[in-house]
Design an enzyme around this catalytic site. Structure first.
Site, PDB file in Angstrom:
ATOM      1  N   GLU A 274      -6.596   9.944   1.424  1.00 30.86           N
ATOM      2  CA  GLU A 274      -6.980   9.937   0.012  1.00 30.86           C
ATOM      3  C   GLU A 274      -7.947  11.072  -0.313  1.00 30.86           C
ATOM      4  O   GLU A 274      -7.903  11.628  -1.417  1.00 30.86           O
ATOM      5  CB  GLU A 274      -7.604   8.595  -0.354  1.00 30.86           C
ATOM      6  CG  GLU A 274      -6.629   7.421  -0.370  1.00 30.86           C
ATOM      7  CD  GLU A 274      -5.647   7.489  -1.533  1.00 30.86           C
ATOM      8  OE1 GLU A 274      -5.894   8.244  -2.492  1.00 30.86           O
ATOM      9  OE2 GLU A 274      -4.629   6.765  -1.481  1.00 30.86           O
ATOM     10  N   PRO A 296     -13.542 -12.480  -5.101  1.00 29.84           N
ATOM     11  CA  PRO A 296     -12.825 -13.482  -4.310  1.00 29.84           C
ATOM     12  C   PRO A 296     -12.334 -14.689  -5.101  1.00 29.84           C
ATOM     13  O   PRO A 296     -11.438 -15.399  -4.635  1.00 29.84           O
ATOM     14  CB  PRO A 296     -13.859 -13.902  -3.260  1.00 29.84           C
ATOM     15  CG  PRO A 296     -15.182 -13.585  -3.875  1.00 29.84           C
ATOM     16  CD  PRO A 296     -14.955 -12.356  -4.695  1.00 29.84           C
ATOM     17  N   GLY A 297     -12.877 -14.936  -6.291  1.00 29.47           N
ATOM     18  CA  GLY A 297     -12.412 -16.072  -7.073  1.00 29.47           C
ATOM     19  C   GLY A 297     -11.051 -15.861  -7.699  1.00 29.47           C
ATOM     20  O   GLY A 297     -10.415 -16.830  -8.120  1.00 29.47           O
ATOM     21  N   GLU A 325       2.481  10.314  -9.503  1.00 21.92           N
ATOM     22  CA  GLU A 325       1.796   9.029  -9.592  1.00 21.92           C
ATOM     23  C   GLU A 325       0.884   8.951 -10.811  1.00 21.92           C
ATOM     24  O   GLU A 325       0.058   8.052 -10.916  1.00 21.92           O
ATOM     25  CB  GLU A 325       0.981   8.779  -8.311  1.00 21.92           C
ATOM     26  CG  GLU A 325       1.841   8.613  -7.073  1.00 21.92           C
ATOM     27  CD  GLU A 325       1.051   8.239  -5.842  1.00 21.92           C
ATOM     28  OE1 GLU A 325      -0.162   7.939  -5.992  1.00 21.92           O
ATOM     29  OE2 GLU A 325       1.629   8.230  -4.740  1.00 21.92           O
TER      30      GLU A 325
END
Length: 375
Positions: A274, A296-297, A325
């Site tokens: 990258e 994470p929820g 892209e």
């Protein structure tokens, strides 16, 4: 009932069992007058007419459900069966063989199953679980269009099985989470998975069945290039859909270099790639920082982050991005004090760069002592 000759990835017993949903006995077999090559640019092979012969295995007596599962797995890549005679231990058996449609794939290097198993076996077996779970809800063609993303998700799942520390938190054991239903209501570049599940409460009982959904994206890797001699970093700027969708009046963000981890690379390899794609930058040492779930929820995304040592002279910042892209990236060279000011003002407002900036502030003196002119 039908007999099938496999010459490529389905010669790998774990993959064949995953696709068929059961283990089946196979016999070593050979198809004369054919050769097997890698499909150019892909992680699977193709068979062509001509050559000394194709080695493989013969699975005999497969039923209609087996054939439907195989067609689901192979069909999206434009493979169709032909009936050909193969030699199986001295027996001549007419078997079905999957061939690609004419011109669909181009042959590359000669195929060796052993090479594929080393580089792709585990990821392909893991990916096949999602491919087969979608049978009857997604067409083989739709799955083939997303297969690269499915492979990336599979590689993320394999990395996730490397259990992390659990000094304070509960150490999960089998049976702590029970899934009664799984759905994938949306799948394009990203996907959404929905679960009906129960989980073990802290008092030891199981919860009621609840509905939960997660936004599925593969693991990503992030790097903050830092020049310890000049005491400066390279930041990038680009338009971001998330802030735009939120209604943010400033949807161009100042960030660290980042990208998805491809299924055939490590997070370290990903950030090096990258850095070249986004900023034309070659990194030297990589210093690991925090690896974490940013949300994470709601999201399955996991980030691997690094400080990457680099030579950042005047003129190192320019325009970058991968053609095809829709990437439009502008780089900035920023001294360390200016980076701290951007964080303090709120102009830097994304978690990876905030955490990497704080990590650099903590480690800067030691990095400069080892690699620069000292603090």
């Amino acid at each position: 009932m039908a007999d099938l000759f496999f010459y490529g990835t389905l010669c790998h017993p774990p993959l064949l069992a995953a696709v068929l949903g059961r283990e089946v006995p196979v016999t070593p077999a050979r198809l004369a007058g054919h050769s097997v090559f890698w499909a150019a640019g892909q992680n699977f092979p193709l068979i062509v007419e001509g050559g000394a012969g194709a080695e493989g295995v013969l699975a005999e007596g497969l039923g209609p459900e087996d054939l439907a599962r195989l067609d689901h797995y192979e069909g999206g890549f434009d493979y169709r069966t032909r009936d050909l005679a193969v030699d199986a231990g001295g027996r001549r058996v007419v078997a079905r063989v999957y061939f690609p449609d004419a011109g669909r794939w181009q042959p590359g290097a000669p195929w060796r199953l052993e090479d594929w198993v080393v580089h792709w076996g585990a990821v392909a077996v893991e990916a096949s679980a999602e491919v087969m779970r979608l049978m009857g809800t997604r067409s083989a063609r739709d799955i083939a269009r997303r297969y690269r993303m499915i492979l990336m998700h599979a590689a993320s799942r394999l990395r996730a099985r490397e259990r992390g520390p659990a000094r304070l938190r509960r150490r999960a054991v089998e049976g702590d989470v029970v899934v009664s239903a799984w759905r994938q209501p949306y799948a394009r570049f990203f996907a959404v998975e929905e679960y009906d599940l129960g989980f073990r409460r802290f008092d030891g009982t199981m919860s009621e069945t609840v509905n939960r959904a997660a936004f599925i994206s593969s693991d990503a890797a992030v790097v903050l290039p830092y020049d310890p001699v000049r005491d400066r970093v390279l930041l990038i700027e680009q338009f971001r859909t998330g802030p735009f969708a939120r209604g943010d009046g400033e949807p161009w963000l100042i960030e660290a270099i980042a990208g998805r981890v491809d299924p055939d690379e490590t997070p370290e390899e990903a950030v090096r790639r990258e850095a070249v794609e986004e900023a034309g930058l070659v990194l030297s040492d990589l210093i690991p920082a925090a690896h974490y779930y940013p949300t994470p929820g709601a999201k399955a995304e996991y980030l691997y982050t690094f400080i990457g040592l680099a030579d950042l002279p005047d003129g190192a910042a320019g325009l970058g991005g991968v053609e095809g892209e829709a990437e439009d990236i502008r780089a900035h060279l920023v001294g360390f004090p200016d980076l701290m000011d951007l964080i303090a003002s709120g102009e830097v407002n994304n978690a990876p760069l905030l955490i990497l900036g704080m990590t650099l502030a903590r480690e800067r003196a030691a990095i400069r002592a080892r690699h620069g002119r000292g603090a």
